[in-house]
Design a protein around this motif. Structure first.
Motif, PDB file in Angstrom:
ATOM      1  N   UNK A  80       0.816  -1.156  -0.095  1.00  0.00           N
ATOM      2  CA  UNK A  80       0.046  -0.052   0.044  1.00  0.00           C
ATOM      3  C   UNK A  80       0.795   1.306  -0.036  1.00  0.00           C
ATOM      4  N   UNK A  81       1.887   1.358   0.748  1.00  0.00           N
ATOM      5  CA  UNK A  81       2.830   2.500   0.807  1.00  0.00           C
ATOM      6  C   UNK A  81       3.397   2.588  -0.639  1.00  0.00           C
ATOM      7  N   UNK A  82       3.821   1.548  -1.321  1.00  0.00           N
ATOM      8  CA  UNK A  82       4.372   1.624  -2.542  1.00  0.00           C
ATOM      9  C   UNK A  82       3.323   2.189  -3.697  1.00  0.00           C
ATOM     10  N   UNK A  83       2.150   1.584  -3.573  1.00  0.00           N
ATOM     11  CA  UNK A  83       1.036   1.966  -4.382  1.00  0.00           C
ATOM     12  C   UNK A  83       0.551   3.421  -4.370  1.00  0.00           C
ATOM     13  N   UNK A  84       0.560   3.801  -2.934  1.00  0.00           N
ATOM     14  CA  UNK A  84      -0.102   5.330  -2.917  1.00  0.00           C
ATOM     15  C   UNK A  84       1.100   6.381  -2.834  1.00  0.00           C
ATOM     16  N   UNK A  85       2.229   5.928  -3.179  1.00  0.00           N
ATOM     17  CA  UNK A  85       3.287   6.864  -3.037  1.00  0.00           C
ATOM     18  C   UNK A  85       3.593   7.684  -1.945  1.00  0.00           C
ATOM     19  N   UNK A  86       3.581   7.336  -0.723  1.00  0.00           N
ATOM     20  CA  UNK A  86       3.494   7.647   0.473  1.00  0.00           C
ATOM     21  C   UNK A  86       4.884   8.542   0.761  1.00  0.00           C
ATOM     22  N   UNK A  87       4.906   9.626   1.255  1.00  0.00           N
ATOM     23  CA  UNK A  87       6.400  10.293   1.582  1.00  0.00           C
ATOM     24  C   UNK A  87       6.824   9.426   2.915  1.00  0.00           C
ATOM     25  N   UNK A  88       8.192   9.612   2.729  1.00  0.00           N
ATOM     26  CA  UNK A  88       8.682   9.112   3.802  1.00  0.00           C
ATOM     27  C   UNK A  88       8.286   7.639   4.070  1.00  0.00           C
ATOM     28  N   UNK A  89       7.661   6.846   3.365  1.00  0.00           N
ATOM     29  CA  UNK A  89       7.224   5.305   3.251  1.00  0.00           C
ATOM     30  C   UNK A  89       8.337   4.342   4.085  1.00  0.00           C
ATOM     31  N   UNK A  90       9.614   4.454   3.429  1.00  0.00           N
ATOM     32  CA  UNK A  90      10.428   3.788   4.184  1.00  0.00           C
ATOM     33  C   UNK A  90      10.770   3.945   5.627  1.00  0.00           C
ATOM     34  N   UNK A  91      10.686   4.961   6.071  1.00  0.00           N
ATOM     35  CA  UNK A  91      10.883   5.275   7.460  1.00  0.00           C
ATOM     36  C   UNK A  91       9.758   4.899   8.280  1.00  0.00           C
ATOM     37  N   UNK A  92       8.468   4.974   7.679  1.00  0.00           N
ATOM     38  CA  UNK A  92       7.222   4.655   8.423  1.00  0.00           C
ATOM     39  C   UNK A  92       7.233   2.996   8.621  1.00  0.00           C
ATOM     40  N   UNK A  93       7.463   2.384   7.385  1.00  0.00           N
ATOM     41  CA  UNK A  93       7.674   0.737   7.374  1.00  0.00           C
ATOM     42  C   UNK A  93       8.912   0.281   8.192  1.00  0.00           C
ATOM     43  N   UNK A  94      10.025   1.030   8.134  1.00  0.00           N
ATOM     44  CA  UNK A  94      10.875   0.319   9.050  1.00  0.00           C
ATOM     45  C   UNK A  94      10.668   0.519  10.564  1.00  0.00           C
ATOM     46  N   UNK A  95       9.959   1.828  10.959  1.00  0.00           N
ATOM     47  CA  UNK A  95       9.343   1.974  12.347  1.00  0.00           C
ATOM     48  C   UNK A  95       8.485   0.766  12.643  1.00  0.00           C
ATOM     49  N   UNK A  96       7.753   0.866  11.720  1.00  0.00           N
ATOM     50  CA  UNK A  96       6.309  -0.239  11.983  1.00  0.00           C
ATOM     51  C   UNK A  96       7.007  -1.640  12.247  1.00  0.00           C
TER      52      UNK A  96
END
Length: 126
Positions: A80-96
């Protein structure tokens, strides 16, 4: 055997409930260990997360199933992060991912330590 385990649980102030040949030892944070004495040849020790908890919400399941459940959930979130092009997605995913991994490890360590202690109690009560 079951009576010896019950005495140890009471001695060390563990909260538990009993239904026929099964003891459910209750930990904090919605974690339980089930000790099944129904087969005299084999004692079955299972872990599970119950009621509301951080890893599974309201779904009751074992820790192994929780790991699979959360892995699939994290893959869906990453997609979903990749599809919706969320800014700072890698940071949020790494944190989660880190948060879920640490919380799972916390439950797993508590469960495995208690299982080892139970096995020790069982071996010494023979």
């Amino acid at each position: 055997m079951k009576e010896a385990i019950k005495l140890k649980l009471e001695k060390y102030d563990f909260k538990y409930s009993e239904k026929k040949n099964i003891l459910n030892v209750k930990f904090g944070h919605s974690q339980e260990i089930c000790i099944d004495f129904s087969n005299p040849e084999k004692i079955i020790i299972k872990d599970k997360l119950v009621s509301w908890n951080f890893l599974t919400g309201v779904i009751e399941m074992s820790l192994k199933a929780t790991m699979v459940f959360n892995t699939i959930g994290l893959l869906i979130i990453a997609t979903m992060f990749a599809l919706f092009d969320i800014p700072n997605a890698s940071f949020y995913f790494t944190f989660l991912f880190g948060l879920v991994a640490i919380w799972t490890l916390y439950y797993l360590v508590r469960s495995e330590n208690f299982k080892k202690m139970l096995i020790n109690w069982i071996e010494h009560s023979k």
